[in-house]
Scaffold this motif. Sequence first.
Motif, PDB file in Angstrom:
ATOM      1  N   LYS A 102       0.854  -1.180   0.000  1.00  0.00           N
ATOM      2  CA  LYS A 102       0.000   0.000   0.000  1.00  0.00           C
ATOM      3  C   LYS A 102       0.895   1.237   0.000  1.00  0.00           C
ATOM      4  CE  LYS A 102      -3.374  -2.463   2.843  1.00  0.00           C
ATOM      5  NZ  LYS A 102      -2.605  -3.724   2.820  1.00  0.00           N
ATOM      6  N   TYR A 125      -1.238   2.623  -8.142  1.00  0.00           N
ATOM      7  CA  TYR A 125      -1.965   2.304  -6.923  1.00  0.00           C
ATOM      8  C   TYR A 125      -3.428   2.735  -7.023  1.00  0.00           C
ATOM      9  CZ  TYR A 125       2.737   1.980  -4.852  1.00  0.00           C
ATOM     10  OH  TYR A 125       4.039   1.666  -4.577  1.00  0.00           O
ATOM     11  N   ASP A 164      -4.003   0.173  -2.224  1.00  0.00           N
ATOM     12  CA  ASP A 164      -3.216  -0.992  -2.586  1.00  0.00           C
ATOM     13  C   ASP A 164      -2.707  -0.892  -4.014  1.00  0.00           C
ATOM     14  OD1 ASP A 164      -6.024  -1.074  -3.015  1.00  0.00           O
ATOM     15  OD2 ASP A 164      -5.884  -3.157  -3.638  1.00  0.00           O
ATOM     16  N   LYS A 176      -3.955 -11.109  -4.976  1.00  0.00           N
ATOM     17  CA  LYS A 176      -4.841 -10.663  -3.892  1.00  0.00           C
ATOM     18  C   LYS A 176      -5.776 -11.790  -3.475  1.00  0.00           C
ATOM     19  CE  LYS A 176      -4.490  -5.809  -5.148  1.00  0.00           C
ATOM     20  NZ  LYS A 176      -5.121  -4.593  -5.702  1.00  0.00           N
TER      21      LYS A 176
END
Length: 502
Positions: A343, A361, A368, A384
Amino acid sequence: MKNIILTTLNSRFSHSSLGLRYLYANLRELKPQAEILEFVINSSVQTIAEQILDKKPKIIGIAVYIWNAFDVGELVKIIKKVSPETIIVVGGPEVSFTPRRVNFDVVDYIISGEGEDSFYTLCKEILDGTCTQPKVIFSPKVDFEKIALPYDDYTDFDIKNRHIYVENARGCPFECEFCLSSIETKMRYLDVDIFLNEIDKLWNRGARNFKFIDRTFNIKISYAKAILDYFLAKQEDYFLHFEVIPDNFPEELRGLIKQFKPGCLQLEVGIQTLNLDVAKEIHRNLKIDKIKDNLKFLSQETHAHMHIDLIIGLPSEDIESFGRNLNQLYTLSTGEIQVGILKKLSGTTLDRHDKVYGMVYNDSPPYDILKNDLISFSLMQDMKRFARFWDIIYNSGNFQKTTALLFEDGKVFENFYALSKWLYKRSESTYKISLDRMAEFLYEFMSSKHEKELIANTILEDVMKVGGRNIPPFLKKIIPQNNDFTQKDVSKANKRQQLRSE
């Protein structure tokens, strides 16, 4: 009615806000006019606004973090529409640095930095009608040894129902670019005797669940020893959580950690990467040999439950490197391996890598990473989902023997990546998958490569480790009903830790 309401949205009901209690403790003569109200994210924002405004406050102070920033943004909009005369003050890490990616234009004041003194001054001036403060107040660091400590302001309800958060130091000596703690590299400590006196008062009131928010608990060995000695002298059960650095466990500290009983000690161990070139790129100092030795010690010679952090998406690290990290950590520790997604927090220096490595991002919390030059958006999405499935299958401890069978060839990352891809295609979800359903998925996936009776019995043994569970219906069709499985009575409060420690 209260003139000042201090509030936030915690990520869980069992959590409590140490920051709010620091502000409350330092309101001096204004303290009788103030009250703390805590809520939980994903609650009805309108209901939260209603409960706050029922107190008819003149000032509302809200602590803003990455996990609640969006909800707080909605909350302040509603409050300002319903009660525009109410003064709203926000503070906390999510608003202390620019860019502020959640819109807080409607708030009256933003306190950037440590607010114990600044919030008091602002409230006093507002209530006196003498306020000339700017909208953004840049608050200097407080004298940590002179501000009022907040521990008396934990209520009996907090002590009975919530984690008690404590700190004996602020700052972090390291300069890891992804972490806000690296902004303050100079450490500030409370006198350890003063701190332990506060802990003792909490203990005497019944507190048994302590989470230390110090970023590097074991950086100053004398402090760590004093705190560990205090708890080792206690005969009752308790739970302690510390964040530790992985390369600083000298023999004097090891001797103490070895004395803690199972279920008492949880260590969050920051690894992030084992790739020295990647670590150097983000200013993270790794002592690989010491890390390996300490993880081996903690796993084999102590009862400490470990959370070991690995990050996906670091600048210059591809998926193959991450996979090697995971494979290696699996051999070094039996603890949970927390697979996190990078992040980019405002205030950190990660943005210097954006152009070099094509870092992209999400503009909304949790900010994230979406892709970089080594990991495509599609692959990042796969990872993810990998992280989510890893948590509910491996870290939960529910399938410890099953995953050991899955990883028997040493290809931990490769095999689990294939499983996670298959699981998502099969379930079309990473949430609300029951234990029985996941067990059936694992049987279906693994029975194509392993003997079916072996897989079925392994999964059954895992599932029945916790007393009170029923045999999954699909296994009743596969395994004879006269099988005898010993059911262990595992405490619900520490089930995850106890499952992984067996």
